[in-house]
Design a protein around this motif. Structure first.
Motif, PDB file in Angstrom:
ATOM      1  N   GLN A 203      10.076  -5.370   2.447  1.00 11.62           N
ATOM      2  CA  GLN A 203       9.835  -4.081   3.092  1.00 11.62           C
ATOM      3  C   GLN A 203       9.973  -2.913   2.125  1.00 11.62           C
ATOM      4  O   GLN A 203       9.298  -1.897   2.241  1.00 11.62           O
ATOM      5  CB  GLN A 203      10.817  -3.902   4.266  1.00 11.62           C
ATOM      6  CG  GLN A 203      10.642  -2.612   5.052  1.00 11.62           C
ATOM      7  CD  GLN A 203       9.325  -2.545   5.810  1.00 11.62           C
ATOM      8  OE1 GLN A 203       8.717  -3.579   6.088  1.00 11.62           O
ATOM      9  NE2 GLN A 203       8.889  -1.334   6.137  1.00 11.62           N
ATOM     10  N   TRP A 205       9.112  -2.785  -0.960  1.00  7.76           N
ATOM     11  CA  TRP A 205       8.096  -2.702  -2.001  1.00  7.76           C
ATOM     12  C   TRP A 205       7.237  -1.450  -1.818  1.00  7.76           C
ATOM     13  O   TRP A 205       6.951  -1.030  -0.690  1.00  7.76           O
ATOM     14  CB  TRP A 205       7.195  -3.933  -1.961  1.00  7.76           C
ATOM     15  CG  TRP A 205       7.821  -5.163  -2.560  1.00  7.76           C
ATOM     16  CD1 TRP A 205       9.136  -5.352  -2.859  1.00  7.76           C
ATOM     17  CD2 TRP A 205       7.144  -6.371  -2.915  1.00  7.76           C
ATOM     18  NE1 TRP A 205       9.334  -6.603  -3.384  1.00  7.76           N
ATOM     19  CE2 TRP A 205       8.118  -7.253  -3.428  1.00  7.76           C
ATOM     20  CE3 TRP A 205       5.832  -6.798  -2.842  1.00  7.76           C
ATOM     21  CZ2 TRP A 205       7.812  -8.530  -3.872  1.00  7.76           C
ATOM     22  CZ3 TRP A 205       5.503  -8.075  -3.291  1.00  7.76           C
ATOM     23  CH2 TRP A 205       6.483  -8.930  -3.799  1.00  7.76           C
ATOM     24  N   LYS A 206       6.811  -0.887  -2.930  1.00 10.30           N
ATOM     25  CA  LYS A 206       5.960   0.290  -2.890  1.00 10.30           C
ATOM     26  C   LYS A 206       4.560  -0.088  -2.408  1.00 10.30           C
ATOM     27  O   LYS A 206       4.114  -1.223  -2.555  1.00 10.30           O
ATOM     28  CB  LYS A 206       5.861   0.921  -4.281  1.00 10.30           C
ATOM     29  CG  LYS A 206       7.187   1.399  -4.851  1.00 10.30           C
ATOM     30  CD  LYS A 206       7.001   1.932  -6.263  1.00 10.30           C
ATOM     31  CE  LYS A 206       8.334   2.359  -6.868  1.00 10.30           C
ATOM     32  NZ  LYS A 206       8.176   2.841  -8.259  1.00 10.30           N
ATOM     33  N   THR A 207       3.877   0.880  -1.842  1.00 10.97           N
ATOM     34  CA  THR A 207       2.492   0.659  -1.419  1.00 10.97           C
ATOM     35  C   THR A 207       1.626   0.310  -2.634  1.00 10.97           C
ATOM     36  O   THR A 207       1.689   0.967  -3.661  1.00 10.97           O
ATOM     37  CB  THR A 207       1.929   1.929  -0.741  1.00 10.97           C
ATOM     38  OG1 THR A 207       2.756   2.271   0.374  1.00 10.97           O
ATOM     39  CG2 THR A 207       0.500   1.697  -0.257  1.00 10.97           C
ATOM     40  N   GLY A 208       0.843  -0.739  -2.502  1.00  6.31           N
ATOM     41  CA  GLY A 208      -0.008  -1.153  -3.613  1.00  6.31           C
ATOM     42  C   GLY A 208       0.705  -1.968  -4.668  1.00  6.31           C
ATOM     43  O   GLY A 208       0.176  -2.155  -5.775  1.00  6.31           O
ATOM     44  N   GLU A 209       1.900  -2.461  -4.364  1.00  2.00           N
ATOM     45  CA  GLU A 209       2.659  -3.284  -5.322  1.00  2.00           C
ATOM     46  C   GLU A 209       1.819  -4.497  -5.743  1.00  2.00           C
ATOM     47  O   GLU A 209       1.144  -5.130  -4.924  1.00  2.00           O
ATOM     48  CB  GLU A 209       3.943  -3.768  -4.675  1.00  2.00           C
ATOM     49  CG  GLU A 209       4.918  -4.423  -5.620  1.00  2.00           C
ATOM     50  CD  GLU A 209       5.870  -3.444  -6.285  1.00  2.00           C
ATOM     51  OE1 GLU A 209       6.003  -3.521  -7.525  1.00  2.00           O
ATOM     52  OE2 GLU A 209       6.462  -2.623  -5.580  1.00  2.00           O
ATOM     53  N   ARG A 345       8.286  -6.208   6.527  1.00  4.81           N
ATOM     54  CA  ARG A 345       7.276  -7.058   5.908  1.00  4.81           C
ATOM     55  C   ARG A 345       7.987  -8.165   5.150  1.00  4.81           C
ATOM     56  O   ARG A 345       8.914  -7.912   4.381  1.00  4.81           O
ATOM     57  CB  ARG A 345       6.422  -6.235   4.935  1.00  4.81           C
ATOM     58  CG  ARG A 345       5.089  -6.885   4.565  1.00  4.81           C
ATOM     59  CD  ARG A 345       4.151  -6.853   5.728  1.00  4.81           C
ATOM     60  NE  ARG A 345       2.838  -7.428   5.403  1.00  4.81           N
ATOM     61  CZ  ARG A 345       1.922  -7.687   6.323  1.00  4.81           C
ATOM     62  NH1 ARG A 345       2.169  -7.431   7.602  1.00  4.81           N
ATOM     63  NH2 ARG A 345       0.749  -8.195   5.979  1.00  4.81           N
TER      64      ARG A 345
END
Length: 376
Positions: A203, A205-209, A345
């Protein structure tokens, strides 16, 4: 006349598929000139002429599979003396019989034969039934016998022939798919597989990881903490070799079959460099231009099958490696945070290891460190 046979292509490869001929009978060629291209389990290989001369005959057509040592080209020598081509080995058919093939309605009174042969070694069937199978192009090994004492009957052959007629013609596996089939058969015969399943909360993690890069970094951390899974196992010596550097195989799906290009010493690269390496090998595989030495030598394998579909799997360990990590499709799940339910997530993981070389404890510790790395 002088024959040129398919040379040893290295890597233990014993066969190749003819892709395309660049010469034809009557052509004059120079030493080193390209004769044909063949496809092996590793790559497409161009075969040059070993000498100058005139092509008298080309053996095989596009799509044919030839074995190492089989004739490829016949050169005409200066004397012009013609010699007959070498006799091809005869393929004996133990199931062939002399005489009329009896129909399924007839009572077959011959004594069932258990002669081992390619079409059905150790299978009980009379000579007439074997002849019927040959006539109808039915492999006895796929027939379920219904006769006395597990004997294959004519009715069994006709039943299977009808089924095969409905499903269509046989499609022989070639190139990469042929190699994959053999590798999977070897793995099934040798490896003692065990798979651990778990999910990790991503959860934070950055967007687009970059999921693949994160997985690679986590694999490196886990291999450092538990080196037993970065190893090669020798079934003959009953021993293993622990490797210091991680040469990572990346399972790559293509229309031609499964490729596993290798990033050697994957630990030497930064995150940005890893993405460049991944993009390069992906493009090279797509173009079928990847060098053969980039398709061997992996010590650990990653299958990011979740980019297609599926949460968990039983990834296949291919000898001599002893472990493979599969990453499934991430999804939202209810998790407990400080005793309260939250939707986070999560990423499902499947770690398969060869229990001949790796203990459950070693695999569990490996997975634990890997999950900790992904959680950070």
């Amino acid at each position: 006349m002088k024959l040129f046979n398919l040379p040893d292509l290295g890597e233990g490869l014993q066969e190749a598929e003819i892709v395309t001929w660049q010469v034809k009978p009557g052509d004059s060629v120079q030493q080193g000139q390209l004769l044909l291209s063949v496809e092996t389990a590793k790559a497409i290989v161009e075969i040059p002429s070993p000498e100058a001369g005139i092509i008298a005959k080309c053996y095989g057509e596009d799509g044919d599979i030839v074995q190492v040592g089989d004739p490829l080209v016949e050169f005409r020598i200066e004397s012009g003396t013609a010699t007959a081509p070498p006799p091809q080995p005869k393929r004996e058919d133990p199931g062939a019989v002399v005489g009329e093939v009896k129909s399924g309605a007839e009572v077959i009174r011959e004594r069932p034969s258990e002669i081992s042969n390619r079409a059905g070694g150790g299978i009980k069937a009379t000579p007439a039934v074997r002849a019927l199978a040959k006539q109808l192009d039915v492999d006895l090994s796929i027939v379920t016998p219904t006769g006395p004492k597990d004997t294959v009957t004519a009715a069994d052959i006709q039943r299977v022939a009808k089924i095969l007629a409905e499903v269509g013609p046989m499609e022989l596996l070639r190139g990469v798919r042929r190699s994959m089939a053999r590798s999977m058969a070897q793995a099934h015969a040798e490896v003692v597989p065990v798979t651990l399943f778990d999910v990790v909360d991503i959860q934070h993690w950055k967007t687009g990881e970059d999921v693949t890069v994160r997985l690679i970094r986590a694999i490196l951390a886990a291999c450092e903490a538990e080196p037993a899974l970065n190893a090669w196992y020798d079934a003959h010596a009953i021993g293993r070799r622990l490797l210091k550097k991680v040469h990572l195989g990346i399972a790559t799906d293509t229309p031609d079959g499964l490729f596993v290009p290798v990033i050697s010493d994957v630990g030497q690269y930064s995150a940005g460099q890893l993405r460049e390496q991944l993009d390069q090998i992906k493009q090279a595989v797509k173009e079928r231009s990847i060098a053969p030495d980039r398709l061997r030598g992996n010590t650990f394998t990653l299958s990011n099958f979740g980019t297609i579909a599926g949460r968990h799997a039983n990834p296949v360990v291919v000898p001599p490696t002893v472990a493979i990590l599969g990453a499934g499709h991430s999804y939202d799940a209810v998790v407990a945070v400080n005793g309260e339910p939250h939707v986070h997530r999560v990423l499902p993981l499947s770690l398969t290891f060869d229990h001949r070389a790796v203990t459950g404890g070693e695999a569990g510790r490996f997975l634990g460190v890997l999950m900790q790395s992904l959680s950070e």
